[in-house]
Design an enzyme around this catalytic site. Structure first.
Site, PDB file in Angstrom:
ATOM      1  N   HIS A   6       0.857  -1.195   0.000  1.00 56.07           N
ATOM      2  CA  HIS A   6       0.000   0.000   0.000  1.00 56.07           C
ATOM      3  C   HIS A   6       0.885   1.233   0.000  1.00 56.07           C
ATOM      4  CE1 HIS A   6       0.882  -0.557   4.355  1.00 56.07           C
ATOM      5  NE2 HIS A   6       0.912   0.756   4.366  1.00 56.07           N
ATOM      6  N   HIS A  23      -5.619  -2.198   4.365  1.00 58.07           N
ATOM      7  CA  HIS A  23      -5.588  -1.022   3.488  1.00 58.07           C
ATOM      8  C   HIS A  23      -4.804  -1.312   2.222  1.00 58.07           C
ATOM      9  CE1 HIS A  23      -1.961  -0.812   5.761  1.00 58.07           C
ATOM     10  NE2 HIS A  23      -1.774   0.467   5.822  1.00 58.07           N
ATOM     11  N   HIS A  48       4.707   7.382   2.449  1.00 61.84           N
ATOM     12  CA  HIS A  48       5.525   6.171   2.335  1.00 61.84           C
ATOM     13  C   HIS A  48       4.920   5.165   1.373  1.00 61.84           C
ATOM     14  CE1 HIS A  48       2.813   4.826   5.709  1.00 61.84           C
ATOM     15  NE2 HIS A  48       2.865   3.680   5.086  1.00 61.84           N
ATOM     16  N   HIS A  78       1.532   0.068  14.797  1.00 59.58           N
ATOM     17  CA  HIS A  78       0.511   1.097  14.649  1.00 59.58           C
ATOM     18  C   HIS A  78      -0.769   0.618  15.333  1.00 59.58           C
ATOM     19  CE1 HIS A  78       2.797   3.159  11.580  1.00 59.58           C
ATOM     20  NE2 HIS A  78       2.656   2.213  10.681  1.00 59.58           N
ATOM     21  N   TYR A  90       9.255   2.569   9.864  1.00 64.71           N
ATOM     22  CA  TYR A  90       9.363   3.620   8.851  1.00 64.71           C
ATOM     23  C   TYR A  90      10.840   3.970   8.719  1.00 64.71           C
ATOM     24  CZ  TYR A  90       4.341   5.064   9.004  1.00 64.71           C
ATOM     25  OH  TYR A  90       2.977   5.152   8.932  1.00 64.71           O
ATOM     26  N   GLU A 144       8.161   1.738   4.233  1.00 69.10           N
ATOM     27  CA  GLU A 144       7.751   0.990   5.423  1.00 69.10           C
ATOM     28  C   GLU A 144       7.955  -0.495   5.165  1.00 69.10           C
ATOM     29  OE1 GLU A 144       3.437   0.837   6.189  1.00 69.10           O
ATOM     30  OE2 GLU A 144       3.871   0.904   8.333  1.00 69.10           O
TER      31      GLU A 144
HETATM   32 FE   LIG Z   1       1.752   2.023   5.923  1.00 65.79          FE
END
Ligand SMILES: [Fe+2]
Length: 309
Positions: A152, A199, A214, A246, A255, A265
């Site tokens: 993503h 995501h 990112h 996260h 990151y 990432e």
């Molecule tokens: Fe991400």
């Protein structure tokens, strides 16, 4: 899944091509699959079947040129293009072959300033394991950090609520999680899926258009995220945040920055999203103190909101 299938490719700008190639090929561990007459370099992750997912272009500034999604077939491509035009978003057709081993692309610009592409055809070169009684991993291709795939991206720009509407109403994406503005009246961040992943693309409200926060690469275990941290340190790759988790998406993450300052990432985890999943909401305070960004430290790292390319 019948419309937009998955993130396909991202073209990013690097300020020194060979430094960029060294980073993405030798440290991250992608496979170089081609170079074109414009000097662009094509790379894929070992588990990806299609020709390329990251394209590096040498330029004077870092950042992202475009992010693309693979759609089911050409009929879907034509339908989505018609829907975009009807919605009021002009599109451009980019001829097949402009990117190596890639069919015709439909490009449009979001109100966040990002160029997004849809395409239906890219040459399948496989993961080297074949389709009959395959090995579980590819001893020759797995090198460096060795992510499975480009998973993503997170993009920064204005008009996030309008962007959300386009992805939901035209492209068939689903909102999975959101973070609110300080007054709680609007979405400041959106995490959206075209599949059942947690995501496929995310946006955060930002005054400058067209920015990259990112590109994210998937690993299959927390141990491999820690191993990625070791490899970053061993190779002098500057780390931004992590390893940590996260709260948003529950992804375990690092990151870090490529040599041009583009953040990338390496992550694993998340959860399965269904069409009837409830949208999860993070308040503005929840992004920091609530652990949305960094669940272990519960703080809003300043770099998250300020450093983009
Ligand atoms: Fe991400």
């Amino acid at each position: 899944m019948t419309g937009v299938l998955r993130p396909g490719h991202a073209q990013i700008r690097v300020m020194n091509l060979e430094e960029g190639v060294h980073h993405y090929r030798d440290i991250l561990g992608m496979t170089e699959t081609g170079r074109d007459d414009q000097g662009r370099v094509y790379l894929k992750c070992w588990e990806e079947y299609d020709h390329s997912s990251v394209i590096l272009r040498e330029a004077d500034s870092a950042g992202i040129d475009f992010f693309a999604f693979r759609v089911l077939d050409n009929a879907t491509l034509n339908k989505l293009e018609a829907d975009l035009i009807e919605y009021g978003l002009p599109t451009t057709r980019i001829p097949a072959g402009e990117l190596l081993e890639t069919g015709e692309r439909v490009r449009f610009t979001l109100p966040s300033g990002h160029d997004i592409e849809l395409y239906a055809e890219k040459t399948r070169i496989g993961n080297g394991l074949g389709g009959i009684n395959p090995n579980p991993w590819n001893e020759g291709a797995e090198k460096g950090i060795a992510p499975l795939r480009l998973d993503h991206c997170l993009l920064y720009g204005p008009n996030v609520m309008e962007v959300q509407k386009i992805f939901e109403d035209v492209l068939g994406f689903q909102l999975v999680e959101r973070s609110l503005t300080p007054d709680g009246e609007a979405n400041m961040g959106i995490w959206m899926t075209c599949s059942n992943k947690v995501h496929d693309i995310a946006f955060v409200e930002h005054p400058e258009p067209g920015k990259l926060h990112h590109l994210s690469f998937l690993l299959d275990s927390w141990e491999k995220v820690l191993r990625a941290a070791d490899l970053m340190s061993m190779n002098d790759v500057p780390v931004d945040i992590g390893p940590t988790r996260h709260g948003i998406t529950r992804g375990a993450t690092i990151y870090a920055w490529d040599p041009s300052g583009n953040r990338f990432e390496t992550f694993m985890g998340g959860y399965t999203v269904y069409p009837d999943s409830e949208v999860l909401t993070w308040t503005f305070e929840g992004l920091g103190e609530g652990g949305g960004l960094d669940f272990a430290q519960r703080k809003l790292h300043e770099s998250f909101l300020t450093i983009v390319t």
